[in-house]
Motif scaffolding. Structure first.
Motif, short mmCIF file in Angstrom:
data_model
loop_
_atom_site.label_atom_id
_atom_site.label_comp_id
_atom_site.label_asym_id
_atom_site.label_seq_id
_atom_site.Cartn_x
_atom_site.Cartn_y
_atom_site.Cartn_z
N LYS A 217 -3.13 -10.04 8.29
CA LYS A 217 -2.51 -9.17 9.32
C LYS A 217 -3.13 -8.24 10.01
O LYS A 217 -2.86 -7.83 11.24
N HIS A 218 -4.26 -7.65 9.34
CA HIS A 218 -4.79 -6.49 9.71
C HIS A 218 -6.33 -6.45 9.48
O HIS A 218 -6.55 -5.78 8.44
N MET B 86 0.75 -0.96 0.18
CA MET B 86 -0.05 0.17 -0.20
C MET B 86 0.95 1.19 -0.03
O MET B 86 1.48 1.42 0.97
N PRO B 87 0.67 2.16 -1.10
CA PRO B 87 1.58 3.24 -1.16
C PRO B 87 1.30 4.40 -0.12
O PRO B 87 0.19 4.18 0.35
N GLY B 88 2.24 4.90 0.26
CA GLY B 88 1.84 6.44 1.24
C GLY B 88 2.13 5.56 2.81
O GLY B 88 1.51 6.49 3.41
N ASN B 89 2.37 4.48 2.88
CA ASN B 89 2.00 3.90 4.35
C ASN B 89 3.17 4.35 5.15
O ASN B 89 3.26 4.12 6.44
N GLY B 90 4.30 4.89 4.61
CA GLY B 90 5.42 5.41 5.59
C GLY B 90 6.09 4.23 6.22
O GLY B 90 6.86 4.32 7.26
N GLY B 91 6.03 2.95 5.67
CA GLY B 91 6.76 1.88 6.33
C GLY B 91 6.01 1.29 7.30
O GLY B 91 6.72 0.55 7.72
N HIS B 92 4.75 1.35 7.55
CA HIS B 92 4.10 0.84 8.60
C HIS B 92 3.58 -0.77 8.07
O HIS B 92 3.51 -1.33 8.99
N TRP B 93 3.51 -0.88 6.96
CA TRP B 93 2.77 -2.03 6.53
C TRP B 93 3.69 -2.63 5.26
O TRP B 93 4.56 -1.82 4.62
N GLU B 94 3.62 -3.77 4.89
CA GLU B 94 4.35 -4.55 3.73
C GLU B 94 3.76 -3.95 2.45
O GLU B 94 2.51 -3.64 2.35
N PHE B 95 4.52 -3.61 1.50
CA PHE B 95 4.12 -3.10 0.23
C PHE B 95 3.96 -4.20 -1.02
O PHE B 95 4.71 -5.13 -1.16
N TYR B 96 2.88 -4.38 -1.48
CA TYR B 96 2.46 -5.20 -2.73
C TYR B 96 2.12 -4.49 -3.70
O TYR B 96 1.15 -3.75 -3.49
N ASN B 97 2.53 -4.70 -4.76
CA ASN B 97 2.16 -4.12 -6.00
C ASN B 97 0.94 -4.41 -6.88
O ASN B 97 0.94 -4.38 -7.89
N ASP B 98 0.18 -5.30 -6.20
CA ASP B 98 -1.20 -5.81 -6.93
C ASP B 98 -2.10 -6.14 -5.84
O ASP B 98 -1.72 -6.35 -4.69
#
Length: 151
Positions: free
Chosen positions: A24-25, A1-13
């Motif tokens: 997880k959430h 998830m873009p824009g999360n400031g490193g709080h969550w893992e990023f997946y591009n799909d």
């Protein structure tokens, strides 16, 4: 998830991102489902233009292997809104992977102003904007901005 400031893992799909949030959430996954339920997928033809504001939740769809998507991004701003910058691929991409966050946290407010972030005491800053700034960049010292508020 873009824009999360490193709080969550990023997946591009979407499928991987939603599976991650479900596992997880779950509360965030439920919120995101409500947003997806209201999603409108526009049907474009060559020459169409999409205008949206920065506060609109938006995302791209995956680009199929062997294909490309051409996009021209243009940003308009008021003359005195110097903190609104036109993003370029390097700035926007790396903004979501922790590198920009770590640099911004090391800079002084004066150095950040050179990048377009208003100095403490600028009329842009109020308690909400300062707290959101701190939330977007966890670990950033927001005290100079709070101390400069003209209350």
């Amino acid at each position: 998830m873009p824009g999360n400031g490193g709080h969550w893992e990023f997946y591009n799909d979407r499928s991987h991102a939603e599976r991650y949030f479900e596992e997880k959430h779950p509360q965030i996954a439920q919120f995101r489902k409500k947003i997806y339920d209201r999603e409108v997928i526009p049907i474009y033809k060559p020459g169409d233009v999409l205008l949206y504001r920065y506060d609109v939740w938006h995302r791209g769809t995956p680009v199929n292997v062997g294909h490309k998507r051409s996009v021209i991004n243009i940003a308009w701003k008021k003359r005195d809104s110097f903190w609104h910058l036109t993003w370029n691929p390097a700035w926007s991409k790396w903004n979501y992977y922790g590198k920009v966050e770590s640099v911004l946290m090391k800079l002084s407010p004066k150095q950040r102003a050179l990048l377009g972030i208003p100095k403490p005491g600028h009329e842009y800053w109020n308690e909400d904007n300062i707290r959101w700034f701190g939330a977007r960049y966890p670990g950033l010292d927001i005290r100079p901005y709070m101390q400069a508020l003209k209350l």
